[in-house]
Design a protein around this motif. Structure first.
Motif, mmCIF file in Angstrom:
data_model
loop_
_atom_site.group_PDB
_atom_site.id
_atom_site.type_symbol
_atom_site.label_atom_id
_atom_site.label_comp_id
_atom_site.label_asym_id
_atom_site.label_seq_id
_atom_site.Cartn_x
_atom_site.Cartn_y
_atom_site.Cartn_z
ATOM 1 N N TRP A 173 42.571 29.932 83.192
ATOM 2 C CA TRP A 173 42.291 29.050 82.045
ATOM 3 C C TRP A 173 40.792 28.784 81.900
ATOM 4 O O TRP A 173 40.266 28.737 80.789
ATOM 5 C CB TRP A 173 43.011 27.709 82.224
ATOM 6 N N TYR A 174 40.102 28.584 83.030
ATOM 7 C CA TYR A 174 38.659 28.316 82.954
ATOM 8 C C TYR A 174 37.911 29.559 82.489
ATOM 9 O O TYR A 174 36.959 29.464 81.707
ATOM 10 C CB TYR A 174 38.123 27.829 84.307
ATOM 11 N N TYR A 228 38.469 29.792 78.797
ATOM 12 C CA TYR A 228 37.673 28.803 78.062
ATOM 13 C C TYR A 228 36.197 29.212 78.021
ATOM 14 O O TYR A 228 35.572 29.228 76.959
ATOM 15 C CB TYR A 228 37.821 27.399 78.689
ATOM 16 N N ALA A 229 35.641 29.569 79.200
ATOM 17 C CA ALA A 229 34.218 29.917 79.264
ATOM 18 C C ALA A 229 33.921 31.164 78.438
ATOM 19 O O ALA A 229 32.858 31.263 77.812
ATOM 20 C CB ALA A 229 33.791 30.139 80.718
ATOM 21 N N ALA A 230 34.866 32.106 78.415
ATOM 22 C CA ALA A 230 34.655 33.338 77.661
ATOM 23 C C ALA A 230 34.967 33.144 76.171
ATOM 24 O O ALA A 230 34.727 34.032 75.369
ATOM 25 C CB ALA A 230 35.524 34.458 78.240
ATOM 26 N N GLY A 231 35.491 31.978 75.806
ATOM 27 C CA GLY A 231 35.871 31.758 74.408
ATOM 28 C C GLY A 231 37.028 32.662 74.021
ATOM 29 O O GLY A 231 37.120 33.106 72.885
ATOM 30 N N SER A 232 37.918 32.942 74.967
ATOM 31 C CA SER A 232 38.984 33.903 74.689
ATOM 32 C C SER A 232 40.387 33.319 74.890
ATOM 33 O O SER A 232 41.330 34.059 75.097
ATOM 34 C CB SER A 232 38.798 35.148 75.564
ATOM 35 N N LEU A 233 40.521 31.999 74.815
ATOM 36 C CA LEU A 233 41.866 31.417 74.909
ATOM 37 C C LEU A 233 42.659 31.814 73.666
ATOM 38 O O LEU A 233 42.091 32.165 72.638
ATOM 39 C CB LEU A 233 41.789 29.897 75.056
ATOM 40 N N ALA A 234 44.000 31.762 73.786
ATOM 41 C CA ALA A 234 44.850 32.339 72.747
ATOM 42 C C ALA A 234 44.952 31.490 71.478
ATOM 43 O O ALA A 234 45.282 32.005 70.422
ATOM 44 C CB ALA A 234 46.237 32.606 73.321
ATOM 45 N N GLU A 289 43.761 27.551 69.246
ATOM 46 C CA GLU A 289 42.934 26.354 69.163
ATOM 47 C C GLU A 289 43.530 25.258 70.053
ATOM 48 O O GLU A 289 42.800 24.508 70.699
ATOM 49 C CB GLU A 289 42.866 25.879 67.708
ATOM 50 N N THR A 297 42.426 25.708 73.532
ATOM 51 C CA THR A 297 41.015 25.324 73.659
ATOM 52 C C THR A 297 40.871 23.804 73.696
ATOM 53 O O THR A 297 40.120 23.272 74.515
ATOM 54 C CB THR A 297 40.181 25.916 72.493
ATOM 55 N N SER A 337 15.736 23.256 54.918
ATOM 56 C CA SER A 337 16.978 22.485 54.965
ATOM 57 C C SER A 337 16.700 21.035 55.347
ATOM 58 O O SER A 337 15.771 20.729 56.086
ATOM 59 C CB SER A 337 17.974 23.128 55.939
ATOM 60 N N ALA A 364 21.024 18.951 58.897
ATOM 61 C CA ALA A 364 20.966 19.901 60.006
ATOM 62 C C ALA A 364 21.573 19.326 61.287
ATOM 63 O O ALA A 364 22.000 20.054 62.146
ATOM 64 C CB ALA A 364 19.526 20.315 60.263
ATOM 65 N N GLU A 423 24.092 17.335 63.921
ATOM 66 C CA GLU A 423 25.501 17.566 64.205
ATOM 67 C C GLU A 423 26.360 16.486 63.562
ATOM 68 O O GLU A 423 26.001 15.313 63.567
ATOM 69 C CB GLU A 423 25.723 17.535 65.719
ATOM 70 N N ARG A 435 39.816 16.724 62.511
ATOM 71 C CA ARG A 435 39.953 17.914 61.660
ATOM 72 C C ARG A 435 41.360 18.073 61.108
ATOM 73 O O ARG A 435 41.560 18.705 60.085
ATOM 74 C CB ARG A 435 39.672 19.190 62.481
#
Ligand SMILES: [Zn+2]
Ligand SMILES: [Zn+2]
Lengths: 227, 194
Positions: free
Chosen positions: A12-13, A16-22, A24, A27, A78, A83, A85, A113
């Motif tokens: 899981w970590y 998450y770190a790779a941005g590759s969880l299945a 939202e 995540t 801009s 700009a 967050e 969201r």
């Protein structure tokens, strides 16, 4: 020190770190846990360093269609206010239904969201649920609210279930799970859950299949409550 | 695998990148930003392309990431992270953000041949391409080829653990245990280096 069972499987970590969880939902749950748990943070920080090295090693191919100077001009033009967050504004907007729960930023932003209004539904005596999301393969991201001392009867799982404590605590056997801890229950695991007596407990859960209760009476309860 | 001493010397070393990022954060130093841009922007784009992001979107995302670096550089703390780590997390988070938006709008046609990524370089090629034999790179090379492969498939192609299992034609449990072994080893090696 990492206590066995209070953090997630390393897969899981990495995801998450790779941005590759299945999804939202995955995540949101993993990020919320990482935000609340320092062992998980250490794990992800190490993996982020790997990500940095792999980024640094990317073979560089085509030229970019824009230059650094064009980008800086764009930044100058801009509005500095725009700009900034918008993250902090979103996080400030905690739904009334979660009054008194100190939400991790990832969950607060996710709730901000999601257009649907969060409301609690009956799940059992002293138990309330609120479904946040349903996936196409039957996954559910949901919130559980339980009164102190309540027991969730002996059950198994048709799929895996991740349960992150946001407030209060629960016991599974002799293991106590507190804010930021997560229990990863697999298909083959059967357990009894007892909510800690210290106060109301609120958890974020990601469930893959239905729960399986042992007694026919509880199976009826399951049909009734939709878990 | 080649010996570490055979590697070309890094063009910009990590200490220099970190200093440049601090200069951007503290003094809005445009020259420092240009150097960071030259180093990172093409790599971020290449990283996104490998992650199946279509080229036009990869350009936009790279622009967003570089703008975020310019705007947020003051929050970079060189005692906590290397410049490449900090920039990687920004790129990763923007990519997740974009993926989420794209998923809501419409699903990309995965069968479109123009969207298929170039095959990932083999683990050994990645070693050859290494430009800096820094500690994390060494830790990564310390892994067995099997262990390194699962870590790299997650990062470079963005595969989930079940997709990695499909790709390697292995049971999910085997993939998970390889990940555990890899991360356990990285934890030991990186822990020693701190
Ligand atoms: Zn039993
Ligand atoms: Zn359970």
């Amino acid at each position: 020190m990492t206590q066995r069972g209070h953090t997630l499987d390393d897969a899981w970590y990495l995801g998450y770190a790779a941005g590759s969880l299945a999804s939202e939902a995955e995540t949101v749950l993993v990020q919320s846990h990482v935000e609340l748990n320092s062992d998980a943070q250490d794990r992800v920080e190490q993996l982020d360093r790997i990500g940095g090295v792999l980024l640094d090693r990317m073979p560089v191919g085509e030229a970019l269609p824009f230059s650094a100077d064009e980008l800086l001009e764009m930044a100058d033009r801009s509005d500095p206010l725009q700009a900034g967050e918008s993250v902090s504004d979103e996080a400030a907007n905690v739904p009334d239904a979660l009054d008194g729960v100190n939400l991790p930023p990832a969950l607060a932003q996710y709730l901000a969201r999601s257009p649907a209004r969060l409301k609690w539904e009956f799940l059992g005596p002293g138990l309330r649920k609120s479904i946040l999301w349903r996936g196409k393969d039957g996954e559910r991201l949901w919130l559980l609210k339980a009164q102190p001392g309540v027991a969730i009867p002996h059950h198994g799982h048709a799929g895996s279930e991740l349960t992150l404590v946001l407030k209060g605590s629960f016991w599974d056997g002799d293991q106590e799970y507190r804010r930021g801890d997560v229990e990863e229950a697999h298909e083959d695991v059967e357990h009894d859950i007892r909510i800690g007596t210290g106060g109301e407990c609120v958890c974020l859960a990601l469930t893959q299949g239905k729960l399986r209760f042992e007694s026919p009476l509880l199976t009826a309860f399951q049909v009734f409550t939709g878990l | 695998m080649t010996d570490l001493t055979d590697r070309p010397a890094p063009t910009v070393d990590s200490q220099r990148l970190s200093d440049l990022l601090v200069q951007v954060g503290q003094a809005r130093d445009r020259a420092a930003f240009r150097t960071l841009f030259d180093h990172f922007a093409p790599r971020i784009r290449a990283f996104l392309i490998q992650r199946r992001v279509i080229p036009a979107m990869a350009d936009d995302l790279t622009q967003d990431v570089m703008l975020a670096i310019w705007r947020r550089a003051s929050s970079f703390d060189p005692s906590r992270a290397a410049a490449s780590t900090w920039i990687y997390t920004i790129a990763r988070n923007q990519h997740i953000d974009q993926y989420r938006k794209a998923q809501r709008a419409s699903r990309m046609d995965e069968t479109d041949p123009s969207l298929q990524p170039a095959p990932a370089p083999a683990a050994d090629d990645l070693c050859e391409q290494a430009e800096a034999a820094d500690s994390v790179g060494v830790a990564l090379e310390d892994l067995s080829a099997d262990q390194r492969q699962v870590v790299e498939l997650a990062f470079t192609e963005g595969l989930t653990h079940s997709e990695i299992a499909d790709r390697l034609e292995l049971p999910l449990g085997t993939v998970k245990s390889r990940i555990r072994l890899a991360l356990g080893k990285l934890k030991t090696t990186l822990g020693e280096m701190v």
